[in-house]
Design a protein around this motif. Sequence first.
Motif, PDB file in Angstrom:
ATOM      1  N   TYR A 117       0.825  -1.210   0.000  1.00 43.19           N
ATOM      2  CA  TYR A 117       0.000   0.000   0.000  1.00 43.19           C
ATOM      3  C   TYR A 117       0.858   1.259   0.000  1.00 43.19           C
ATOM      4  O   TYR A 117       2.027   1.252   0.388  1.00 43.19           O
ATOM      5  N   ARG A 118       0.266   2.313  -0.459  1.00 43.26           N
ATOM      6  CA  ARG A 118       0.872   3.647  -0.443  1.00 43.26           C
ATOM      7  C   ARG A 118      -0.052   4.569   0.343  1.00 43.26           C
ATOM      8  O   ARG A 118      -1.250   4.315   0.453  1.00 43.26           O
ATOM      9  N   GLU A 119       0.507   5.658   0.820  1.00 45.32           N
ATOM     10  CA  GLU A 119      -0.319   6.600   1.581  1.00 45.32           C
ATOM     11  C   GLU A 119      -1.501   7.102   0.748  1.00 45.32           C
ATOM     12  O   GLU A 119      -2.589   7.326   1.280  1.00 45.32           O
ATOM     13  N   SER A 120      -1.321   7.210  -0.542  1.00 47.16           N
ATOM     14  CA  SER A 120      -2.416   7.658  -1.418  1.00 47.16           C
ATOM     15  C   SER A 120      -3.564   6.645  -1.489  1.00 47.16           C
ATOM     16  O   SER A 120      -4.649   6.975  -1.948  1.00 47.16           O
ATOM     17  N   ASP A 121      -3.338   5.414  -1.016  1.00 46.30           N
ATOM     18  CA  ASP A 121      -4.373   4.379  -1.017  1.00 46.30           C
ATOM     19  C   ASP A 121      -5.250   4.431   0.231  1.00 46.30           C
ATOM     20  O   ASP A 121      -6.287   3.756   0.284  1.00 46.30           O
ATOM     21  N   LEU A 171      -7.750  -5.483  -0.038  1.00 48.60           N
ATOM     22  CA  LEU A 171      -6.532  -5.272   0.727  1.00 48.60           C
ATOM     23  C   LEU A 171      -6.380  -6.363   1.762  1.00 48.60           C
ATOM     24  O   LEU A 171      -7.313  -7.108   2.044  1.00 48.60           O
ATOM     25  N   GLY A 190      -7.180   2.043 -11.646  1.00 47.36           N
ATOM     26  CA  GLY A 190      -6.434   2.491 -10.473  1.00 47.36           C
ATOM     27  C   GLY A 190      -7.200   2.339  -9.174  1.00 47.36           C
ATOM     28  O   GLY A 190      -6.685   2.647  -8.103  1.00 47.36           O
ATOM     29  N   VAL A 196      -5.162  -3.830  -6.898  1.00 46.75           N
ATOM     30  CA  VAL A 196      -5.519  -2.630  -7.655  1.00 46.75           C
ATOM     31  C   VAL A 196      -5.983  -3.022  -9.045  1.00 46.75           C
ATOM     32  O   VAL A 196      -5.351  -3.854  -9.710  1.00 46.75           O
ATOM     33  N   VAL A 254      -2.352  -4.421  -1.313  1.00 46.65           N
ATOM     34  CA  VAL A 254      -3.577  -3.979  -1.963  1.00 46.65           C
ATOM     35  C   VAL A 254      -3.699  -4.636  -3.328  1.00 46.65           C
ATOM     36  O   VAL A 254      -2.704  -4.906  -3.996  1.00 46.65           O
ATOM     37  N   LEU A 272      -8.911   0.576  -5.948  1.00 51.72           N
ATOM     38  CA  LEU A 272      -8.594  -0.557  -5.093  1.00 51.72           C
ATOM     39  C   LEU A 272      -9.758  -1.539  -5.088  1.00 51.72           C
ATOM     40  O   LEU A 272     -10.911  -1.152  -4.914  1.00 51.72           O
ATOM     41  N   GLN A 298      -9.221   4.816   0.105  1.00 54.52           N
ATOM     42  CA  GLN A 298      -9.935   3.655  -0.441  1.00 54.52           C
ATOM     43  C   GLN A 298      -9.797   2.438   0.482  1.00 54.52           C
ATOM     44  O   GLN A 298     -10.750   1.668   0.647  1.00 54.52           O
ATOM     45  N   MET A 299      -8.616   2.260   1.079  1.00 55.78           N
ATOM     46  CA  MET A 299      -8.416   1.151   2.021  1.00 55.78           C
ATOM     47  C   MET A 299      -9.379   1.275   3.196  1.00 55.78           C
ATOM     48  O   MET A 299     -10.007   0.293   3.608  1.00 55.78           O
TER      49      MET A 299
END
Length: 163
Positions: free
Chosen positions: A8-12, A65, A60, A55, A53, A62, A15-16
Amino acid sequence: MNILLRGYRESDLSQMTEIWNEVVEEGIAFPQTDVLDASGAKAFFASQSHCGVAVDADSGALAGLYILHPNNVGRCGHICNASYAVNSGLRGRHIGEKLVTDCMKQAKALGFRILQFNAVVKTNAAARSLYERLGFTQLGTIPGGFLMRNGTYEDICPYYHEL
């Protein structure tokens, strides 16, 4: 749908959190009773050994997870635990299977030797079927081990898999 799996990235996080909270609110799978807010989600997901995650490579978005973390400490620290969440609109497309398979690889890479699920709700037939198909062993049944959202108690079935 072309599903890619990655860390995962902070930008996710938004949605997570939405997918995670959906499962919590359903009240039939996760032990948590409280949903995550933005700051709580950031801390929660950051505290895991790994978060993966799924994707949709085309959009793009999600699709699902998982969280992976130790199940215990010290002499039992080689046993890990995980939880999986798939967007309800995308269930039944084998995304959960991809998440579990990736989780098993990540767990082994992190040095864990066993993946254990402590509380698979007995009526969660899809999850139980998936785990058994992937070679997990059921350890038994704990009567009334899970409080369902509707206030009834359901049995839970612990599972494990050697990595």
